[in-house]
Design a protein around this motif. Sequence first.
Motif, PDB file in Angstrom:
ATOM      1  N   ARG A  59       0.860  -1.327   0.051  1.00  7.71           N
ATOM      2  CA  ARG A  59       0.016  -0.013   0.100  1.00  7.71           C
ATOM      3  C   ARG A  59       0.965   1.504   0.207  1.00  7.71           C
ATOM      4  O   ARG A  59       2.031   1.317   0.450  1.00  7.71           O
ATOM      5  CB  ARG A  59      -1.027   0.064   1.172  1.00  7.71           C
ATOM      6  N   GLN A  60       0.247   2.335  -0.574  1.00 12.13           N
ATOM      7  CA  GLN A  60       1.062   3.544  -0.685  1.00 12.13           C
ATOM      8  C   GLN A  60       1.798   3.975   0.511  1.00 12.13           C
ATOM      9  O   GLN A  60       3.043   4.016   0.812  1.00 12.13           O
ATOM     10  CB  GLN A  60       0.122   4.762  -1.116  1.00 12.13           C
ATOM     11  N   ARG A  61       1.293   4.488   1.519  1.00 11.35           N
ATOM     12  CA  ARG A  61       1.537   4.906   2.839  1.00 11.35           C
ATOM     13  C   ARG A  61       2.721   5.557   2.666  1.00 11.35           C
ATOM     14  O   ARG A  61       3.971   5.307   3.206  1.00 11.35           O
ATOM     15  CB  ARG A  61       1.636   3.887   3.617  1.00 11.35           C
ATOM     16  N   ASN A  62       3.014   6.644   2.017  1.00 12.57           N
ATOM     17  CA  ASN A  62       4.238   7.515   1.891  1.00 12.57           C
ATOM     18  C   ASN A  62       5.597   6.837   1.328  1.00 12.57           C
ATOM     19  O   ASN A  62       6.513   7.189   1.338  1.00 12.57           O
ATOM     20  CB  ASN A  62       4.569   8.148   3.286  1.00 12.57           C
ATOM     21  N   GLN A  63       4.878   5.839   0.384  1.00 12.33           N
ATOM     22  CA  GLN A  63       5.827   5.296  -0.389  1.00 12.33           C
ATOM     23  C   GLN A  63       6.573   6.203  -1.517  1.00 12.33           C
ATOM     24  O   GLN A  63       5.740   6.967  -2.078  1.00 12.33           O
ATOM     25  CB  GLN A  63       5.354   3.975  -0.897  1.00 12.33           C
ATOM     26  N   SER A  64       7.806   5.957  -1.735  1.00  7.51           N
ATOM     27  CA  SER A  64       8.278   6.664  -2.591  1.00  7.51           C
ATOM     28  C   SER A  64       8.373   5.875  -4.187  1.00  7.51           C
ATOM     29  O   SER A  64       8.810   5.001  -4.105  1.00  7.51           O
ATOM     30  CB  SER A  64       9.872   6.926  -2.423  1.00  7.51           C
ATOM     31  N   ARG A  65       7.798   6.776  -5.281  1.00  8.98           N
ATOM     32  CA  ARG A  65       7.661   5.913  -6.550  1.00  8.98           C
ATOM     33  C   ARG A  65       9.474   5.767  -6.948  1.00  8.98           C
ATOM     34  O   ARG A  65       9.679   4.479  -7.589  1.00  8.98           O
ATOM     35  CB  ARG A  65       7.260   6.712  -7.488  1.00  8.98           C
ATOM     36  N   ASP A  66      10.097   6.546  -6.426  1.00  5.62           N
ATOM     37  CA  ASP A  66      11.909   6.404  -7.074  1.00  5.62           C
ATOM     38  C   ASP A  66      12.210   5.430  -6.135  1.00  5.62           C
ATOM     39  O   ASP A  66      13.115   4.615  -6.981  1.00  5.62           O
ATOM     40  CB  ASP A  66      12.450   7.587  -6.527  1.00  5.62           C
ATOM     41  N   HIS A  67      11.605   4.846  -5.247  1.00  6.93           N
ATOM     42  CA  HIS A  67      12.229   3.483  -4.458  1.00  6.93           C
ATOM     43  C   HIS A  67      11.882   2.170  -5.321  1.00  6.93           C
ATOM     44  O   HIS A  67      12.587   1.367  -5.642  1.00  6.93           O
ATOM     45  CB  HIS A  67      11.562   3.498  -3.175  1.00  6.93           C
ATOM     46  N   TYR A  68      10.681   2.523  -6.207  1.00 10.02           N
ATOM     47  CA  TYR A  68      10.274   1.365  -6.785  1.00 10.02           C
ATOM     48  C   TYR A  68      11.126   1.108  -8.076  1.00 10.02           C
ATOM     49  O   TYR A  68      11.556   0.101  -8.598  1.00 10.02           O
ATOM     50  CB  TYR A  68       8.675   1.219  -7.267  1.00 10.02           C
ATOM     51  N   ILE A  69      11.500   2.346  -8.617  1.00  4.04           N
ATOM     52  CA  ILE A  69      12.262   2.480  -9.835  1.00  4.04           C
ATOM     53  C   ILE A  69      13.747   2.295  -9.942  1.00  4.04           C
ATOM     54  O   ILE A  69      14.332   1.407 -10.533  1.00  4.04           O
ATOM     55  CB  ILE A  69      11.740   3.706 -10.507  1.00  4.04           C
ATOM     56  N   GLN A  70      14.211   2.888  -8.621  1.00  2.00           N
ATOM     57  CA  GLN A  70      15.948   2.718  -8.496  1.00  2.00           C
ATOM     58  C   GLN A  70      16.374   1.497  -7.695  1.00  2.00           C
ATOM     59  O   GLN A  70      17.176   1.142  -7.780  1.00  2.00           O
ATOM     60  CB  GLN A  70      16.139   4.010  -7.674  1.00  2.00           C
ATOM     61  N   THR A  71      15.190   0.907  -6.847  1.00  2.00           N
ATOM     62  CA  THR A  71      15.647  -0.043  -5.837  1.00  2.00           C
ATOM     63  C   THR A  71      15.055  -1.542  -6.124  1.00  2.00           C
ATOM     64  O   THR A  71      15.603  -2.561  -6.554  1.00  2.00           O
ATOM     65  CB  THR A  71      15.532   0.080  -4.473  1.00  2.00           C
ATOM     66  N   LEU A  72      13.737  -1.453  -5.981  1.00  2.00           N
ATOM     67  CA  LEU A  72      12.818  -2.679  -5.949  1.00  2.00           C
ATOM     68  C   LEU A  72      12.898  -3.183  -7.466  1.00  2.00           C
ATOM     69  O   LEU A  72      12.971  -4.378  -7.527  1.00  2.00           O
ATOM     70  CB  LEU A  72      11.481  -2.197  -5.874  1.00  2.00           C
ATOM     71  N   GLY A  73      12.731  -2.452  -8.538  1.00  2.00           N
ATOM     72  CA  GLY A  73      12.668  -2.943  -9.829  1.00  2.00           C
ATOM     73  C   GLY A  73      13.790  -3.716 -10.145  1.00  2.00           C
ATOM     74  O   GLY A  73      13.816  -4.953 -10.464  1.00  2.00           O
ATOM     75  N   PRO A  74      15.146  -2.989  -9.971  1.00  2.00           N
ATOM     76  CA  PRO A  74      16.564  -3.948 -10.272  1.00  2.00           C
ATOM     77  C   PRO A  74      16.527  -5.037  -9.527  1.00  2.00           C
ATOM     78  O   PRO A  74      17.203  -6.107  -9.832  1.00  2.00           O
ATOM     79  CB  PRO A  74      17.522  -2.659 -10.009  1.00  2.00           C
ATOM     80  N   ASP A  75      16.202  -4.785  -8.227  1.00  2.00           N
ATOM     81  CA  ASP A  75      16.397  -6.210  -6.891  1.00  2.00           C
ATOM     82  C   ASP A  75      15.447  -7.390  -7.819  1.00  2.00           C
ATOM     83  O   ASP A  75      15.736  -8.416  -7.416  1.00  2.00           O
ATOM     84  CB  ASP A  75      16.076  -5.907  -5.793  1.00  2.00           C
ATOM     85  N   LEU A  76      14.087  -6.857  -8.445  1.00  3.41           N
ATOM     86  CA  LEU A  76      13.355  -7.986  -8.908  1.00  3.41           C
ATOM     87  C   LEU A  76      14.095  -8.566  -9.974  1.00  3.41           C
ATOM     88  O   LEU A  76      13.923  -9.799 -10.100  1.00  3.41           O
ATOM     89  CB  LEU A  76      12.000  -7.387  -9.197  1.00  3.41           C
ATOM     90  N   MET A  77      14.857  -7.892 -10.833  1.00  3.61           N
ATOM     91  CA  MET A  77      15.397  -8.535 -11.855  1.00  3.61           C
ATOM     92  C   MET A  77      16.563  -9.555 -11.353  1.00  3.61           C
ATOM     93  O   MET A  77      16.657 -10.410 -11.910  1.00  3.61           O
ATOM     94  CB  MET A  77      16.062  -7.591 -12.580  1.00  3.61           C
ATOM     95  N   VAL A  78      17.040  -9.087 -10.312  1.00  3.91           N
ATOM     96  CA  VAL A  78      17.921 -10.210  -9.611  1.00  3.91           C
ATOM     97  C   VAL A  78      17.389 -11.557  -9.202  1.00  3.91           C
ATOM     98  O   VAL A  78      17.518 -12.678  -9.274  1.00  3.91           O
ATOM     99  CB  VAL A  78      18.858  -9.523  -8.355  1.00  3.91           C
ATOM    100  N   LEU A  79      16.251 -11.208  -8.459  1.00  2.00           N
ATOM    101  CA  LEU A  79      15.255 -12.251  -7.742  1.00  2.00           C
ATOM    102  C   LEU A  79      14.853 -13.086  -9.257  1.00  2.00           C
ATOM    103  O   LEU A  79      14.924 -14.370  -9.050  1.00  2.00           O
ATOM    104  CB  LEU A  79      14.142 -11.697  -7.415  1.00  2.00           C
ATOM    105  N   SER A  80      14.457 -12.741 -10.275  1.00  2.00           N
ATOM    106  CA  SER A  80      14.094 -13.358 -11.450  1.00  2.00           C
ATOM    107  C   SER A  80      15.310 -14.127 -11.847  1.00  2.00           C
ATOM    108  O   SER A  80      14.926 -15.414 -12.157  1.00  2.00           O
ATOM    109  CB  SER A  80      13.675 -12.469 -12.473  1.00  2.00           C
ATOM    110  N   SER A  81      16.554 -13.650 -12.140  1.00  2.00           N
ATOM    111  CA  SER A  81      17.686 -14.332 -12.610  1.00  2.00           C
ATOM    112  C   SER A  81      17.972 -15.370 -11.685  1.00  2.00           C
ATOM    113  O   SER A  81      18.185 -16.701 -12.133  1.00  2.00           O
ATOM    114  CB  SER A  81      18.803 -13.334 -12.597  1.00  2.00           C
ATOM    115  N   ASP A  82      17.766 -15.251 -10.340  1.00  2.00           N
ATOM    116  CA  ASP A  82      18.102 -16.481  -9.351  1.00  2.00           C
ATOM    117  C   ASP A  82      17.115 -17.464  -9.545  1.00  2.00           C
ATOM    118  O   ASP A  82      17.408 -18.788  -9.535  1.00  2.00           O
ATOM    119  CB  ASP A  82      17.936 -15.848  -8.054  1.00  2.00           C
ATOM    120  N   ILE A  83      15.833 -17.218  -9.504  1.00  2.00           N
ATOM    121  CA  ILE A  83      14.759 -18.382  -9.827  1.00  2.00           C
ATOM    122  C   ILE A  83      15.000 -18.833 -11.198  1.00  2.00           C
ATOM    123  O   ILE A  83      15.011 -20.207 -11.355  1.00  2.00           O
ATOM    124  CB  ILE A  83      13.407 -17.380 -10.155  1.00  2.00           C
ATOM    125  N   SER A  84      15.318 -18.400 -12.284  1.00  4.00           N
ATOM    126  CA  SER A  84      15.748 -18.877 -13.655  1.00  4.00           C
ATOM    127  C   SER A  84      16.971 -19.999 -13.469  1.00  4.00           C
ATOM    128  O   SER A  84      16.930 -21.018 -13.683  1.00  4.00           O
ATOM    129  CB  SER A  84      15.952 -17.839 -14.639  1.00  4.00           C
TER     130      SER A  84
END
Length: 229
Positions: free
Chosen positions: A194-219
């Motif tokens: 949920r939003q609750r003062n979340q930063s959009r930049d956090h999703y773009i700069q941190t979470l997105g790239p870390d999800l790519m690492v998670l994806s690679s680990d699963i593969s």
Amino acid sequence: MGNKEIAERTGLSKATVTRLSHTLVKMGYLRQIGMYGKYHLDDNVTNLGHAYLRSLSLAQVAEPLMSDFAEKYQMSVALGVGYRHQIIYLCYCAGDHTATMRLRVGTLAPMHQSAIGLAYLSALSAEQQADHLAEISAQHPDADLTDLRHKVSEAQKVGFAVSFGAWRPEIYAAGAPVWLNRGNSVAAVNCGARQRNQSRDHYIQTLGPDLMVLSSDISDRMEQIGAAI
């Protein structure tokens, strides 16, 4: 162990253990070593282990990795595959203190409005994309396909997708494609809260790239054990 110790551990009679251990030696699962004929595991036990690993599902392989991600960021994490105009969740987990929707395996997410859906579309061939877009258009006549294609194109460029309230107004999410079977199959993984003062930049700069690492680990994990979806 010897037959006597095996019998004591299992509660079987010594005669039964002697017969079974003899059979297992002949089959290559046990071998006898030393002057007392103690039994040790033989090579075929390893083959059983590999057969088990190859039978693991994508959800079973991915869940421990997803759980670590969910706990690290205190978010929900889901893995799914596309079906017509929707994404079907195969696996879902959340951090202990995550403020988000409590979803479950089998949840259906709209492909065109969710980060996981955009990520999934971004990994498909042009023909596969067209099929899903046709389904989306049929089920959601008001969907802006031009904007959707733009978002998919952006996801292809950066490797992940983001969604800020498109599916549920209060939910922010990021998603990344997961390539399987040496790129012949596609799934996708996302994280959100949920939003609750979340930063959009956090999703773009941190979470997105870390999800790519998670994806690679699963593969990589699926590839290493030769598991099927």
